[in-house]
Design a protein around this motif. Structure first.
Motif, PDB file in Angstrom:
ATOM      1  N   LEU A   1     -24.080  10.303  62.380  1.00 33.09           N
ATOM      2  CA  LEU A   1     -25.202  11.183  62.648  1.00 33.09           C
ATOM      3  C   LEU A   1     -25.592  11.110  64.113  1.00 33.09           C
ATOM      4  CD1 LEU A   1     -27.442  10.361  59.554  1.00 33.09           C
ATOM      5  CD2 LEU A   1     -25.799  12.222  59.815  1.00 33.09           C
ATOM      6  N   LEU A   2     -25.977  12.254  64.654  1.00 26.46           N
ATOM      7  CA  LEU A   2     -26.396  12.323  66.052  1.00 26.46           C
ATOM      8  C   LEU A   2     -27.857  12.751  66.134  1.00 26.46           C
ATOM      9  CD1 LEU A   2     -23.289  14.180  67.423  1.00 26.46           C
ATOM     10  CD2 LEU A   2     -24.049  11.959  68.242  1.00 26.46           C
ATOM     11  N   PRO A   3     -28.698  11.978  66.816  1.00 33.26           N
ATOM     12  CA  PRO A   3     -30.053  12.458  67.099  1.00 33.26           C
ATOM     13  C   PRO A   3     -30.008  13.702  67.980  1.00 33.26           C
ATOM     14  CG  PRO A   3     -29.882  10.087  67.445  1.00 33.26           C
ATOM     15  CD  PRO A   3     -28.483  10.598  67.270  1.00 33.26           C
ATOM     16  N   PHE A   4     -31.014  14.515  67.873  1.00 34.57           N
ATOM     17  CA  PHE A   4     -31.099  15.791  68.595  1.00 34.57           C
ATOM     18  C   PHE A   4     -30.815  15.626  70.087  1.00 34.57           C
ATOM     19  CE2 PHE A   4     -33.531  18.937  70.980  1.00 34.57           C
ATOM     20  CZ  PHE A   4     -33.254  20.129  70.325  1.00 34.57           C
ATOM     21  N   LYS A   5     -31.497  14.687  70.736  1.00 36.00           N
ATOM     22  CA  LYS A   5     -31.358  14.526  72.188  1.00 36.00           C
ATOM     23  C   LYS A   5     -29.949  14.076  72.563  1.00 36.00           C
ATOM     24  CE  LYS A   5     -35.433  15.718  73.667  1.00 36.00           C
ATOM     25  NZ  LYS A   5     -35.587  16.923  74.534  1.00 36.00           N
ATOM     26  N   ASP A   6     -29.370  13.196  71.750  1.00 31.98           N
ATOM     27  CA  ASP A   6     -28.012  12.732  72.047  1.00 31.98           C
ATOM     28  C   ASP A   6     -27.021  13.879  71.968  1.00 31.98           C
ATOM     29  OD1 ASP A   6     -29.189  10.293  72.239  1.00 31.98           O
ATOM     30  OD2 ASP A   6     -28.124   9.363  70.569  1.00 31.98           O
ATOM     31  N   LEU A   7     -27.170  14.742  70.970  1.00 35.44           N
ATOM     32  CA  LEU A   7     -26.252  15.867  70.835  1.00 35.44           C
ATOM     33  C   LEU A   7     -26.458  16.869  71.964  1.00 35.44           C
ATOM     34  CD1 LEU A   7     -24.044  17.310  69.353  1.00 35.44           C
ATOM     35  CD2 LEU A   7     -25.734  18.225  67.745  1.00 35.44           C
ATOM     36  N   GLU A   8     -27.693  17.071  72.374  1.00 36.12           N
ATOM     37  CA  GLU A   8     -27.946  17.927  73.535  1.00 36.12           C
ATOM     38  C   GLU A   8     -27.181  17.417  74.752  1.00 36.12           C
ATOM     39  OE1 GLU A   8     -32.141  20.315  73.876  1.00 36.12           O
ATOM     40  OE2 GLU A   8     -32.164  18.164  74.256  1.00 36.12           O
ATOM     41  N   GLY A   9     -27.233  16.107  74.977  1.00 37.58           N
ATOM     42  CA  GLY A   9     -26.537  15.522  76.115  1.00 37.58           C
ATOM     43  C   GLY A   9     -25.032  15.691  76.020  1.00 37.58           C
ATOM     44  N   ILE A  10     -24.491  15.500  74.836  1.00 39.79           N
ATOM     45  CA  ILE A  10     -23.046  15.670  74.642  1.00 39.79           C
ATOM     46  C   ILE A  10     -22.634  17.110  74.943  1.00 39.79           C
ATOM     47  CG2 ILE A  10     -21.241  15.747  72.876  1.00 39.79           C
ATOM     48  CD1 ILE A  10     -22.580  13.317  71.590  1.00 39.79           C
ATOM     49  N   LEU A  11     -23.397  18.062  74.436  1.00 37.88           N
ATOM     50  CA  LEU A  11     -23.073  19.472  74.667  1.00 37.88           C
ATOM     51  C   LEU A  11     -23.134  19.802  76.149  1.00 37.88           C
ATOM     52  CD1 LEU A  11     -25.008  21.106  71.687  1.00 37.88           C
ATOM     53  CD2 LEU A  11     -22.549  20.760  71.888  1.00 37.88           C
ATOM     54  N   ASN A  12     -24.120  19.264  76.840  1.00 46.84           N
ATOM     55  CA  ASN A  12     -24.229  19.510  78.288  1.00 46.84           C
ATOM     56  C   ASN A  12     -23.036  18.916  79.035  1.00 46.84           C
ATOM     57  OD1 ASN A  12     -26.668  20.952  78.258  1.00 46.84           O
ATOM     58  ND2 ASN A  12     -27.884  19.077  78.223  1.00 46.84           N
ATOM     59  N   ARG A  13     -22.624  17.728  78.649  1.00 46.40           N
ATOM     60  CA  ARG A  13     -21.480  17.091  79.322  1.00 46.40           C
ATOM     61  C   ARG A  13     -20.180  17.854  79.063  1.00 46.40           C
ATOM     62  NH1 ARG A  13     -24.203  12.457  77.591  1.00 46.40           N
ATOM     63  NH2 ARG A  13     -22.807  12.111  75.820  1.00 46.40           N
ATOM     64  N   LEU A  14     -20.122  18.556  77.950  1.00 44.79           N
ATOM     65  CA  LEU A  14     -18.924  19.336  77.627  1.00 44.79           C
ATOM     66  C   LEU A  14     -19.000  20.758  78.168  1.00 44.79           C
ATOM     67  CD1 LEU A  14     -18.326  18.146  73.950  1.00 44.79           C
ATOM     68  CD2 LEU A  14     -17.052  17.482  75.995  1.00 44.79           C
ATOM     69  N   GLY A  15     -20.014  21.016  79.000  1.00 46.45           N
ATOM     70  CA  GLY A  15     -20.128  22.322  79.643  1.00 46.45           C
ATOM     71  C   GLY A  15     -20.753  23.391  78.773  1.00 46.45           C
ATOM     72  N   LYS A  16     -21.435  22.989  77.713  1.00 43.68           N
ATOM     73  CA  LYS A  16     -22.083  23.944  76.811  1.00 43.68           C
ATOM     74  C   LYS A  16     -23.587  23.779  76.903  1.00 43.68           C
ATOM     75  CE  LYS A  16     -21.805  27.094  73.554  1.00 43.68           C
ATOM     76  NZ  LYS A  16     -21.182  28.406  73.774  1.00 43.68           N
ATOM     77  N   ASP A  17     -24.311  24.885  76.842  1.00 38.39           N
ATOM     78  CA  ASP A  17     -25.769  24.828  76.874  1.00 38.39           C
ATOM     79  C   ASP A  17     -26.264  23.975  75.709  1.00 38.39           C
ATOM     80  OD1 ASP A  17     -28.485  25.225  76.915  1.00 38.39           O
ATOM     81  OD2 ASP A  17     -28.382  27.402  77.107  1.00 38.39           O
ATOM     82  N   GLY A  18     -27.060  22.967  76.034  1.00 37.46           N
ATOM     83  CA  GLY A  18     -27.554  22.064  75.014  1.00 37.46           C
ATOM     84  C   GLY A  18     -28.411  22.729  73.964  1.00 37.46           C
TER      85      GLY A  18
END
Length: 344
Positions: free
Chosen positions: A71-88
């Motif tokens: 499971l990913l907390p909301f903020k952690d997933l936002e960060g992952i998406l940003n690092r992968l070049g996708k809008d969080g």
């Protein structure tokens, strides 16, 4: 930070009234999230999300060799998406699934538009085909990923109104879609299916389709036709597929089943007359169907994992795994047989 899933049923050792009170509170909380956009967004921001990639769930293998649903907390997933070049903000597309006993909401999100390997590296897991995931997950996690995939698949296939042809819009929870041009509201649907274990009193009937893994046999199953009752569907399917006439039906239970799309399995036991057991297989529907003794079924149930079954050797007979309601039907039949023999 990845977390392991902990969605637990109410413990039987708790006080019954307290158990019911917790359940009612959870159900009302979930219903509020479906109806209140703001409350759902707040729950998402404090909740956890599990991921799919083109409808395959993300799993993580522990040091003990056990697969878990991370499971990913909301903020952690936002960060992952940003690092992968996708809008969080993509994380806000997550679909509500359920909540824990502590009222922490659980959501799911399909990230199929991102590079699979890059997501797996960031999350420390692997995306696994749903059928394979069922063999590796714990009991309470398997139905959860099935539900998530079914809802995500439904949203992917219902982006347009069937009446107007215009785009539909989902609510924050993902529990409905609306066509704003005509006001039509669409809700996720399941197709009713009867699955039945037929017995002649001493043996049970199992069948296999050509698409089944080699050596696997299961209970008979078929979709309900429009206007049919469950009993009518059961009797018709048994007659069509194996040429037998059912004389009695007993309800067992039900299960959501994500294959091939989203089915609602209604499980029953059925009996035929001991004098009417000649099987006449419809080979357009089934590859094989035959009677099995109690000893044969006991041996099949002892197999915890699918056998290898090389092509150059006769296959070892096995049955669907424990997460499938067909497995429950087969175990119930064995228990009934053993109880009957003990009583003689």
């Amino acid at each position: 930070m990845l977390r392991c899933l902990r969605v637990l049923p109410a413990r039987v050792t708790r006080n019954f009234s307290r158990c019911c009170s917790n359940y009612v509170a959870r159900m009302r909380f979930i219903n509020k999230l479906k109806e209140d956009e703001g409350a759902c967004l707040t729950a998402l921001e404090s909740g956890n999300i599990f991921l799919y990639h083109t409808l395959a769930p993300l799993l993580r293998k522990t040091q003990q060799g056990v697969f878990q649903l991370p499971l990913l907390p909301f903020k952690d997933l936002e960060g992952i998406l940003n690092r992968l070049g996708k809008d969080g903000s993509m994380v806000k597309d997550s679909v509500l699934i359920t909540c824990t006993e502590q009222n922490r909401a659980l959501f799911c999100l399909d990230v199929g538009e991102l590079d699979q390997q890059a997501v797996e590296k960031e999350c420390g897991g692997n995306f696994v085909d749903l059928r394979k995931a069922f063999f590796t997950l714990r009991g309470e996690e398997a139905p959860l990923v099935a539900r998530g995939q079914a809802l995500l698949r439904w949203h992917q296939g219902n982006g347009f109104c069937s009446a107007s042809g215009k785009p539909t819009t989902r609510n924050q929870a993902g529990s409905q879609r609306v066509c704003h041009s005509n006001g039509l509201i669409y809700y996720p649907k399941m197709s009713p299916v009867i699955i039945t274990l037929v017995s002649d009193g001493k043996r049970c009937l199992l069948a296999r389709q050509a698409s089944f893994p080699r050596g696997m046999f299961s209970a008979l199953a078929g979709f309900c036709d429009m206007g049919e009752t469950l009993e009518e569907t059961l009797r018709r399917e048994v007659a069509e597929e194996v040429g037998l006439e059912v004389v009695s039906v007993r309800y067992s239970g039900s299960q959501h089943w994500p294959f091939p799309q989203s089915s609602f399995m209604v499980a029953c036991h059925a009996t035929v007359s001991p004098g009417n057991t000649q099987v006449d297989v419809d080979h357009e529907e089934l590859e094989e169907a035959r009677w099995f003794t109690l000893e044969e079924i006991r041996a099949a149930l002892k197999l915890r994992t699918p056998p290898r079954n090389p092509r150059d050797q006769p296959p070892t007979i096995w049955v669907p795994p424990s997460y499938a309601i067909a497995h429950k039907l087969i175990r119930e039949w064995v228990d009934d047989q053993e109880l009957h023999y003990d009583g003689e």
